[in-house]
Design a protein around this motif. Structure first.
Motif, PDB file in Angstrom:
ATOM      1  N   LEU A 149       0.968  -1.315  -0.022  1.00 43.69           N
ATOM      2  CA  LEU A 149      -0.128   0.117  -0.040  1.00 43.69           C
ATOM      3  C   LEU A 149       0.973   1.170   0.119  1.00 43.69           C
ATOM      4  O   LEU A 149       0.291   2.276  -0.164  1.00 43.69           O
ATOM      5  CB  LEU A 149      -0.985   0.062   1.205  1.00 43.69           C
ATOM      6  N   SER A 150       2.123   1.178   0.148  1.00 41.77           N
ATOM      7  CA  SER A 150       2.755   2.492   0.211  1.00 41.77           C
ATOM      8  C   SER A 150       2.841   3.239  -0.984  1.00 41.77           C
ATOM      9  O   SER A 150       3.032   4.564  -0.966  1.00 41.77           O
ATOM     10  CB  SER A 150       4.298   1.888   0.596  1.00 41.77           C
ATOM     11  N   MET A 151       2.558   2.664  -2.015  1.00 44.63           N
ATOM     12  CA  MET A 151       2.430   3.681  -3.347  1.00 44.63           C
ATOM     13  C   MET A 151       1.131   4.175  -3.380  1.00 44.63           C
ATOM     14  O   MET A 151       0.950   4.922  -4.429  1.00 44.63           O
ATOM     15  CB  MET A 151       2.789   2.821  -4.651  1.00 44.63           C
ATOM     16  N   GLU A 152       0.111   3.781  -2.582  1.00 47.19           N
ATOM     17  CA  GLU A 152      -1.081   4.373  -2.875  1.00 47.19           C
ATOM     18  C   GLU A 152      -1.475   5.258  -1.634  1.00 47.19           C
ATOM     19  O   GLU A 152      -2.167   6.315  -1.827  1.00 47.19           O
ATOM     20  CB  GLU A 152      -2.087   3.032  -2.637  1.00 47.19           C
ATOM     21  N   VAL A 153      -1.158   4.885  -0.363  1.00 38.80           N
ATOM     22  CA  VAL A 153      -1.294   5.848   0.817  1.00 38.80           C
ATOM     23  C   VAL A 153      -0.491   7.141   0.477  1.00 38.80           C
ATOM     24  O   VAL A 153       0.671   7.151   0.508  1.00 38.80           O
ATOM     25  CB  VAL A 153      -0.701   5.289   2.070  1.00 38.80           C
ATOM     26  N   ARG A 154      -1.255   8.335   0.652  1.00 38.03           N
ATOM     27  CA  ARG A 154      -0.705   9.679   0.495  1.00 38.03           C
ATOM     28  C   ARG A 154      -1.185  10.505   1.582  1.00 38.03           C
ATOM     29  O   ARG A 154      -0.926  11.741   1.625  1.00 38.03           O
ATOM     30  CB  ARG A 154      -1.078  10.182  -0.860  1.00 38.03           C
ATOM     31  N   ALA A 155      -1.865   9.902   2.439  1.00 38.82           N
ATOM     32  CA  ALA A 155      -2.641  10.730   3.545  1.00 38.82           C
ATOM     33  C   ALA A 155      -3.102   9.901   4.754  1.00 38.82           C
ATOM     34  O   ALA A 155      -3.270   8.682   4.436  1.00 38.82           O
ATOM     35  CB  ALA A 155      -3.648  11.942   3.087  1.00 38.82           C
ATOM     36  N   ILE A 156      -3.131  10.659   5.913  1.00 37.07           N
ATOM     37  CA  ILE A 156      -3.867   9.674   7.007  1.00 37.07           C
ATOM     38  C   ILE A 156      -5.070  10.463   7.630  1.00 37.07           C
ATOM     39  O   ILE A 156      -5.018  11.560   7.716  1.00 37.07           O
ATOM     40  CB  ILE A 156      -2.758   9.152   8.170  1.00 37.07           C
ATOM     41  N   TRP A 157      -6.026   9.857   8.238  1.00 39.81           N
ATOM     42  CA  TRP A 157      -7.003  10.438   9.119  1.00 39.81           C
ATOM     43  C   TRP A 157      -6.790   9.764  10.396  1.00 39.81           C
ATOM     44  O   TRP A 157      -6.893   8.775  10.730  1.00 39.81           O
ATOM     45  CB  TRP A 157      -8.248   9.965   8.271  1.00 39.81           C
ATOM     46  N   VAL A 158      -6.824  10.888  11.353  1.00 40.95           N
ATOM     47  CA  VAL A 158      -6.402  10.413  12.860  1.00 40.95           C
ATOM     48  C   VAL A 158      -7.892  10.434  13.346  1.00 40.95           C
ATOM     49  O   VAL A 158      -8.721  11.603  13.576  1.00 40.95           O
ATOM     50  CB  VAL A 158      -5.662  11.334  13.511  1.00 40.95           C
ATOM     51  N   LYS A 159      -8.469   9.410  13.592  1.00 38.49           N
ATOM     52  CA  LYS A 159      -9.816   9.468  14.389  1.00 38.49           C
ATOM     53  C   LYS A 159     -10.122   9.927  15.676  1.00 38.49           C
ATOM     54  O   LYS A 159      -8.890   9.419  16.496  1.00 38.49           O
ATOM     55  CB  LYS A 159     -10.491   8.074  14.119  1.00 38.49           C
ATOM     56  N   GLN A 160     -10.695  10.736  16.121  1.00 40.85           N
ATOM     57  CA  GLN A 160     -10.731  11.222  17.526  1.00 40.85           C
ATOM     58  C   GLN A 160     -11.656  10.186  18.357  1.00 40.85           C
ATOM     59  O   GLN A 160     -12.321   9.644  17.908  1.00 40.85           O
ATOM     60  CB  GLN A 160     -11.181  12.544  17.472  1.00 40.85           C
TER      61      GLN A 160
END
Ligand code: SF4
Ligand code: SF4
Length: 163
Positions: free
Chosen positions: A152-163
């Protein structure tokens, strides 16, 4: 249709990056972390060039597309922190069990090491979950390295931090 669809969609694909010679070769990817600058347009910006500690990024003119010397790149992530377009990433596909990807993060909340986060592709679609293994900050831009499922490293370009 344009030869490069990203010029209409605004989203550059991996296939387009490969055609533009902006992806490291497989052989280099297997050696360890390396930068990918998803910056295919001739724009007046060269901030990543002077900040690279190994002088791995080359541009003859201010509007040139930055070219990474993959063999000089040490995957430090400084280009990720300084790129105003949030267009620089570091991928590490050299490990057997997981990939690692380093992304800029300018949202609240800021993740902590060990947090499980949602992985987003460049369309903002959720494509899995990962774990933050490193987080640091420069001028209010956070740089997060995330352990992600293999491939997945070539696809992941951001993260969402769930609160
Ligand atoms: S990851 Fe570090 S060494 Fe590689 S291009 Fe970016 S700033 Fe230079
Ligand atoms: S700093 Fe970012 S936008 Fe500017 S040339 Fe480098 S990769 Fe492109």
């Amino acid at each position: 249709m344009s030869e490069f669809p990203y010029r209409k969609t605004g989203v550059v694909s991996l296939e387009e990056l490969a055609r533009l010679n902006l992806l490291p070769p497989e052989e280099r990817l297997r050696k360890g972390p390396v930068a990918i600058l998803e910056c295919p347009e001739m724009i007046p910006c060269n901030i990543c060039v002077p900040y690279c500690p190994t002088k791995a990024i080359k541009m003859e003119r201010l509007i040139d597309v930055p070219a990474v010397d993959w063999d000089k790149c040490i995957g430090c992530g400084i280009c990720v922190a300084v790129c105003p377009g949030l267009a620089a990433f570091v991928v590490d596909t050299s490990k057997n069990d997981f990939d690692y990807v380093t992304v800029p993060h300018e949202f609240i909340p800021v993740p902590r090491v060990g947090d499980e986060v949602v992985l987003l592709n460049k369309l903002g679609e959720r494509i899995g979950r990962g774990t933050v293994v490193r987080i640091w900050e420069r001028n209010k831009t956070y740089v997060a390295t995330v352990r992600v499922p293999k491939g997945l490293s070539m696809e992941v370009r951001a993260i969402w931090v769930k609160q």
